[in-house]
Design a protein around this motif. Sequence first.
Motif, PDB file in Angstrom:
ATOM      1  N   VAL A  30      23.007  12.058  24.831  1.00 33.79           N
ATOM      2  CA  VAL A  30      23.577  11.680  23.699  1.00 33.79           C
ATOM      3  C   VAL A  30      22.988  10.681  22.748  1.00 33.79           C
ATOM      4  N   TRP A  31      22.753  10.674  21.587  1.00 30.10           N
ATOM      5  CA  TRP A  31      22.158  10.137  20.599  1.00 30.10           C
ATOM      6  C   TRP A  31      23.269   9.353  19.716  1.00 30.10           C
ATOM      7  N   MET A  32      23.038   8.223  18.998  1.00 32.87           N
ATOM      8  CA  MET A  32      24.277   7.690  18.074  1.00 32.87           C
ATOM      9  C   MET A  32      23.692   7.105  16.915  1.00 32.87           C
ATOM     10  N   ILE A  33      24.622   7.008  16.074  1.00 28.94           N
ATOM     11  CA  ILE A  33      24.300   6.227  14.793  1.00 28.94           C
ATOM     12  C   ILE A  33      25.507   5.054  14.805  1.00 28.94           C
ATOM     13  N   ASN A  34      24.884   3.870  14.817  1.00 26.62           N
ATOM     14  CA  ASN A  34      25.914   2.749  14.709  1.00 26.62           C
ATOM     15  C   ASN A  34      26.059   2.458  13.316  1.00 26.62           C
ATOM     16  N   ILE A  35      27.198   2.158  13.205  1.00 31.01           N
ATOM     17  CA  ILE A  35      27.537   2.017  11.600  1.00 31.01           C
ATOM     18  C   ILE A  35      28.059   0.695  11.279  1.00 31.01           C
ATOM     19  N   GLY A  36      27.514   0.140  10.381  1.00 26.29           N
ATOM     20  CA  GLY A  36      28.002  -1.314   9.908  1.00 26.29           C
ATOM     21  C   GLY A  36      29.210  -1.040   9.077  1.00 26.29           C
ATOM     22  N   THR A  37      29.969  -2.447   9.058  1.00 21.64           N
ATOM     23  CA  THR A  37      31.151  -2.226   8.201  1.00 21.64           C
ATOM     24  C   THR A  37      31.021  -3.625   7.608  1.00 21.64           C
ATOM     25  N   ASN A  38      30.145  -4.539   7.766  1.00 21.36           N
ATOM     26  CA  ASN A  38      30.012  -5.735   6.833  1.00 21.36           C
ATOM     27  C   ASN A  38      28.577  -6.310   7.078  1.00 21.36           C
ATOM     28  N   TYR A  39      27.853  -7.298   6.590  1.00 21.59           N
ATOM     29  CA  TYR A  39      26.680  -7.531   6.388  1.00 21.59           C
ATOM     30  C   TYR A  39      26.312  -7.994   8.290  1.00 21.59           C
ATOM     31  N   GLU A  40      27.050  -8.374   8.923  1.00 27.55           N
ATOM     32  CA  GLU A  40      26.981  -8.948  10.154  1.00 27.55           C
ATOM     33  C   GLU A  40      27.081  -7.641  11.134  1.00 27.55           C
ATOM     34  N   THR A  41      27.884  -6.691  10.984  1.00 27.51           N
ATOM     35  CA  THR A  41      27.711  -5.802  11.899  1.00 27.51           C
ATOM     36  C   THR A  41      26.624  -4.612  11.399  1.00 27.51           C
ATOM     37  N   SER A  42      26.155  -4.878  10.155  1.00 30.70           N
ATOM     38  CA  SER A  42      25.169  -3.958   9.736  1.00 30.70           C
ATOM     39  C   SER A  42      23.887  -4.157  10.231  1.00 30.70           C
ATOM     40  N   LYS A  43      23.751  -5.752  10.083  1.00 33.70           N
ATOM     41  CA  LYS A  43      22.310  -6.341  10.900  1.00 33.70           C
ATOM     42  C   LYS A  43      22.449  -6.039  12.333  1.00 33.70           C
ATOM     43  N   LYS A  44      23.445  -6.266  13.090  1.00 33.29           N
ATOM     44  CA  LYS A  44      23.629  -6.066  14.268  1.00 33.29           C
ATOM     45  C   LYS A  44      23.155  -4.298  14.814  1.00 33.29           C
ATOM     46  N   ALA A  45      23.626  -3.505  14.149  1.00 35.21           N
ATOM     47  CA  ALA A  45      23.209  -2.236  14.186  1.00 35.21           C
ATOM     48  C   ALA A  45      21.726  -1.880  13.787  1.00 35.21           C
ATOM     49  N   VAL A  46      21.228  -2.706  13.200  1.00 35.97           N
ATOM     50  CA  VAL A  46      19.754  -2.578  12.860  1.00 35.97           C
ATOM     51  C   VAL A  46      19.103  -3.141  14.201  1.00 35.97           C
ATOM     52  N   GLU A  47      19.499  -4.312  14.592  1.00 33.12           N
ATOM     53  CA  GLU A  47      18.679  -4.906  15.662  1.00 33.12           C
ATOM     54  C   GLU A  47      18.914  -4.045  17.082  1.00 33.12           C
ATOM     55  N   ILE A  48      19.870  -3.390  17.166  1.00 29.38           N
ATOM     56  CA  ILE A  48      20.218  -2.243  18.366  1.00 29.38           C
ATOM     57  C   ILE A  48      19.263  -1.545  18.251  1.00 29.38           C
ATOM     58  N   ALA A  49      19.285  -0.641  16.989  1.00 29.31           N
ATOM     59  CA  ALA A  49      18.530   0.474  17.002  1.00 29.31           C
ATOM     60  C   ALA A  49      17.025   0.221  17.138  1.00 29.31           C
ATOM     61  N   GLU A  50      16.731  -0.888  16.585  1.00 30.81           N
ATOM     62  CA  GLU A  50      15.018  -1.425  16.970  1.00 30.81           C
ATOM     63  C   GLU A  50      14.761  -1.734  18.145  1.00 30.81           C
ATOM     64  N   LYS A  51      15.486  -1.887  19.143  1.00 34.43           N
ATOM     65  CA  LYS A  51      15.028  -1.824  20.574  1.00 34.43           C
ATOM     66  C   LYS A  51      14.896  -0.696  21.183  1.00 34.43           C
ATOM     67  N   TYR A  52      15.202   0.515  20.643  1.00 40.20           N
ATOM     68  CA  TYR A  52      15.028   1.782  21.174  1.00 40.20           C
ATOM     69  C   TYR A  52      13.785   2.611  20.529  1.00 40.20           C
ATOM     70  N   PRO A  53      13.083   3.268  21.039  1.00 39.15           N
ATOM     71  CA  PRO A  53      12.124   3.902  20.473  1.00 39.15           C
ATOM     72  C   PRO A  53      12.852   5.250  19.841  1.00 39.15           C
ATOM     73  N   GLN A  54      13.761   5.845  20.359  1.00 36.04           N
ATOM     74  CA  GLN A  54      14.493   6.902  19.843  1.00 36.04           C
ATOM     75  C   GLN A  54      15.927   7.188  20.280  1.00 36.04           C
ATOM     76  N   GLY A  55      16.811   7.595  19.575  1.00 40.97           N
ATOM     77  CA  GLY A  55      17.876   8.018  19.959  1.00 40.97           C
ATOM     78  C   GLY A  55      19.109   7.116  19.559  1.00 40.97           C
ATOM     79  N   VAL A  56      18.599   6.048  18.810  1.00 40.63           N
ATOM     80  CA  VAL A  56      19.733   4.757  18.557  1.00 40.63           C
ATOM     81  C   VAL A  56      19.368   4.862  16.927  1.00 40.63           C
ATOM     82  N   PHE A  57      20.046   4.879  15.838  1.00 41.23           N
ATOM     83  CA  PHE A  57      20.164   4.710  14.673  1.00 41.23           C
ATOM     84  C   PHE A  57      21.243   3.877  14.063  1.00 41.23           C
ATOM     85  N   ALA A  58      20.890   3.397  12.631  1.00 39.93           N
ATOM     86  CA  ALA A  58      22.024   2.278  12.000  1.00 39.93           C
ATOM     87  C   ALA A  58      22.210   3.009  10.841  1.00 39.93           C
TER      88      ALA A  58
END
Length: 281
Positions: A30-58
């Motif tokens: 299962v892959w996923m796209i984490n969705i931001g809802t404000n600046y903090e959660t958007s930034k967090k979504a990007v940080e999480i995605a950047e930890k994984y070479p594939q399968g996690v997006f923001a």
Amino acid sequence: MLVDTHSHLNFAAFNKDREEVIKKCFENNVWMINIGTNYETSKKAVEIAEKYPQGVFAAIGLHPINLDTGLVKMKVDEEEGAHFEKQFDYENYKKLAQSAKVVAIGEIGLDYYWKPKTTKKKELFKQKQKELFLKELELARELNLPVIFHCRMAHEDLLEILNYKLKTINYKLTGVMHGFVGTVEQLKEYLKMGFYIGFNGIIFKKIEGINFKENIRKTPLDKILVETDCPYLAPPGFPEERNNPLGVKFIAEKIAEIKNVDFNGLAEITTENAKRLFKLG
Ligand SMILES: [Zn+2]
């Protein structure tokens, strides 16, 4: 394989075991796209995605419910860990979008659930949300990214804006109406505009005036996206109260049943849809 096109592992609800949850998702394809809802959660979504070479997006954006209009008292969502923002900081969001992991602007749109007390305030409240939405649409246009729409009790206004936008700007707006809760007529309008339709665990609920089964039947297979909106909306039978991207399997099973197609076929086509819309590599 499945893609949960709308998850919130960026929310506080996953602070303790986020990595384990993601690991389990990968074990289950299962892959996923984490969705931001404000600046903090958007930034967090990007940080999480950047930890994984594939399968996690923001996806990044300011959800209408996180816009502090000063017109209505809104409840802080502990699971989200939300901050309200007085205005949309276009440049800062634009900077966030420089990450190659950002595949969409969202979730953005209109949400008329909370109601200010006077008619005048109600109108102003809607006006402010519309202004925010237009700014975020502009960001999507500038960056040439698809949009993830959130819409609650506001389809008429949202459709009006989109109809106007699509006619007046020389730009092909693409996107998905996430967690669609609306009538078949409204569904047809979104489809006519070329948008995808996202279905999540809300399809298991009874909502007056809404026929989820019919909405699913009327959405062509090549326009369906599956999603969870986790940590919310755990589907019936899901082993935990807190939903996670693995819950997307329950949604896909239900849709396959309603569409009368086999599960693997549905998984394949919805995964292709997600990859096509969000250009997932
Ligand atoms: Zn959401």
